[in-house]
Each structure stands twice: as C-alpha cells, then as structure tokens.
Design a protein around this motif. Sequence first.
Motif, PDB file in Angstrom:
ATOM      1  N   GLN A 165       0.856  -1.176   0.000  1.00 44.84           N
ATOM      2  CA  GLN A 165       0.000   0.000   0.000  1.00 44.84           C
ATOM      3  C   GLN A 165       0.896   1.230   0.000  1.00 44.84           C
ATOM      4  O   GLN A 165       1.784   1.366   0.854  1.00 44.84           O
ATOM      5  N   ASP A 166       0.672   2.120  -0.969  1.00 45.04           N
ATOM      6  CA  ASP A 166       1.455   3.360  -1.039  1.00 45.04           C
ATOM      7  C   ASP A 166       0.765   4.458  -0.259  1.00 45.04           C
ATOM      8  O   ASP A 166      -0.468   4.624  -0.336  1.00 45.04           O
ATOM      9  N   PHE A 167       1.573   5.214   0.511  1.00 42.66           N
ATOM     10  CA  PHE A 167       1.092   6.383   1.251  1.00 42.66           C
ATOM     11  C   PHE A 167       1.898   7.597   0.805  1.00 42.66           C
ATOM     12  O   PHE A 167       3.132   7.536   0.711  1.00 42.66           O
ATOM     13  N   TYR A 209       9.368  -1.753   4.645  1.00 40.47           N
ATOM     14  CA  TYR A 209       9.320  -0.301   4.478  1.00 40.47           C
ATOM     15  C   TYR A 209      10.268   0.018   3.327  1.00 40.47           C
ATOM     16  O   TYR A 209      11.486  -0.194   3.429  1.00 40.47           O
ATOM     17  N   ASN A 210       9.718   0.535   2.214  1.00 39.49           N
ATOM     18  CA  ASN A 210      10.467   0.628   0.968  1.00 39.49           C
ATOM     19  C   ASN A 210      10.644   2.068   0.485  1.00 39.49           C
ATOM     20  O   ASN A 210       9.899   2.958   0.871  1.00 39.49           O
ATOM     21  N   GLY A 233      11.356   8.264   1.094  1.00 43.58           N
ATOM     22  CA  GLY A 233      12.130   8.775  -0.036  1.00 43.58           C
ATOM     23  C   GLY A 233      11.565   8.284  -1.345  1.00 43.58           C
ATOM     24  O   GLY A 233      10.380   7.918  -1.441  1.00 43.58           O
ATOM     25  N   THR A 234      12.417   8.193  -2.345  1.00 43.87           N
ATOM     26  CA  THR A 234      12.002   7.760  -3.682  1.00 43.87           C
ATOM     27  C   THR A 234      13.071   6.899  -4.322  1.00 43.87           C
ATOM     28  O   THR A 234      13.219   6.889  -5.548  1.00 43.87           O
ATOM     29  N   THR A 235      13.816   6.154  -3.512  1.00 40.38           N
ATOM     30  CA  THR A 235      14.866   5.271  -4.024  1.00 40.38           C
ATOM     31  C   THR A 235      14.262   4.019  -4.647  1.00 40.38           C
ATOM     32  O   THR A 235      13.150   3.611  -4.313  1.00 40.38           O
ATOM     33  N   LEU A 243       5.886   6.312   0.694  1.00 45.16           N
ATOM     34  CA  LEU A 243       6.243   5.098   1.435  1.00 45.16           C
ATOM     35  C   LEU A 243       5.458   3.931   0.863  1.00 45.16           C
ATOM     36  O   LEU A 243       4.230   3.966   0.812  1.00 45.16           O
ATOM     37  N   HIS A 244       6.189   2.925   0.441  1.00 49.83           N
ATOM     38  CA  HIS A 244       5.569   1.667   0.011  1.00 49.83           C
ATOM     39  C   HIS A 244       5.650   0.708   1.193  1.00 49.83           C
ATOM     40  O   HIS A 244       6.722   0.263   1.575  1.00 49.83           O
ATOM     41  N   PHE A 245       4.479   0.383   1.790  1.00 50.59           N
ATOM     42  CA  PHE A 245       4.406  -0.415   3.008  1.00 50.59           C
ATOM     43  C   PHE A 245       3.798  -1.770   2.681  1.00 50.59           C
ATOM     44  O   PHE A 245       2.752  -1.852   2.020  1.00 50.59           O
ATOM     45  N   GLU A 246       4.435  -2.854   3.147  1.00 50.22           N
ATOM     46  CA  GLU A 246       3.975  -4.205   2.850  1.00 50.22           C
ATOM     47  C   GLU A 246       3.754  -5.004   4.135  1.00 50.22           C
ATOM     48  O   GLU A 246       4.415  -4.773   5.149  1.00 50.22           O
ATOM     49  N   VAL A 247       2.821  -5.958   4.051  1.00 50.76           N
ATOM     50  CA  VAL A 247       2.597  -6.945   5.110  1.00 50.76           C
ATOM     51  C   VAL A 247       2.674  -8.313   4.463  1.00 50.76           C
ATOM     52  O   VAL A 247       1.993  -8.567   3.454  1.00 50.76           O
TER      53      VAL A 247
END
Length: 260
Positions: A165-167, A209-210, A233-235, A243-247
Amino acid sequence: MSKHAASGRRRAETTAAPLRPRTAARSTAAPSAGRRRAEPVRRPLGGSAQKFAITAAASGLVLTVALPTTAAAVDPVLPPEATAAPAPVSADPNATLEFDRAALTSKFDPDAKLQGLTVAGTDVTPAAAKGTLATPLDSELVETSSFGYRVSPITGTAGELHTGQDFAATCGTEVTAAASGTVKSAGWHPYGGGNRVVIDHGNGVETTYNHLSAISVSVGDELERGHLVGASGTTGASTGCHLHFEVMVNGTHVDPLGWL
C-alpha cells in the motif's frame, strides 16, 4: 248370641266414621292446632365482603371452615393529590454533571493480539487482524496506490501485482515500526524496493518499508512499536516521494489495510 250383644255390634258399625283418602288438598291444608310443621332452614346468601362459617364440635375441638365471598372488589378512593400529575423538574443548564465509573477498565494490547494470531498461510481474516499493526507514519495517512493488480507506473505493463500500500509522504518524513519485532534485513533491495527495512513480528508476520531516503536500524535490532525505522524517499523503482508499506504472512503478501 244375646239380643244386647247384637244391638251393641250394630251401634258400633253405624257410629264408626268411614276412612277418607289423603288428597293433595288435604296435604296442603293448614296444620291442626295440635301439630307444628318443621320450618325449612334458611341460610343467608352472599353479601359485601361476607364470609360463611361452618362450625362443628367434635371431641372437644372446634373446626371452622371459611368460605370465600363472591363479592366484587371495590377500588379504593384515592385523594386528589395522589392522582395529580407530578410537577416538572428543572435543573440549571450550566450545572456540571459527573458520573462515577465502575473500577473495571480494559486496554487494547495490539502486540498481544498480534502474537496471539494463529497464522495459517494467508487465511488470517481482516476481522481477526484489524488493528494489530500501527500506521507507519506519524502524519495522517493519504492512500495513493492500493494493494492488488494494476498497470505499472514505470513500465506501463497491465496486470502487475502491487504488493503493498502506497502512502503519500514528502521525502524525509519519519517512518516508524508498525509493531514490535526484530529487524530481519536493512539495506538495498535489488528488486525495486530501494532502501528497504524488513521487520519480523513473529508468527510468520513481517512488515517491509520501501523507497527510504535513510535507514536508522540494523539487522538484529529489537524494536518496539513506533520505533524510528528511517525516512521516506524515492529510491529504487519509484516515481516520487512516498512510502511503500507491505505486510507478509508466511512469505505471502496481503493487503496491509486489513491490519492497520
């Protein structure tokens, strides 16, 4: 037979009165003065709140039987003030009302709930997992790209699985741990995640956390819920700061919104 005897017999026959049969008229005639007819027993019947008592004496004991009355109950007459409408009650609108609560309190422990989940593949329902993870950003979450299949914003390929999920978050926004756990990896992710941190929460549950601009933890660190992980960031494979957050549950990606 002598003359006198015959004469006496004839006189007896002539003076004897003939017997008369009993008739209804005779039975209903008034009794003679020398005889009294038995009067019928008359018992009182009914009455307001009246009881009948039958008393018998036997062996020196007196037995009394009370028979219930059939008289109807009469409603009591109430005084006028008893039937009057109650006076209205008023209170000061500026008064402060206080209520004492019972000494029973409960506190939701999301870490305890997370550890208590029975994880079997991806079969954990959102109802069971909801609220077990904290939001990874202190600011208000703004959802941009959701979990699921989409058109890749980088390659334009349709049907790509977006695994998290992107925030929306400006670069440098603090990113925090969604739950207590152990840092499993912290560094560069060769498959598009850029600077990436993975935290193992136990029971097969992991969060990632990506695209971080900075990492503030190391592998093996024991973290508490809300511990600083890094900065957004945007790396990596990213088109802008977020923030690309995963579970992940037992290695399979699931929708993070079912856990927050």
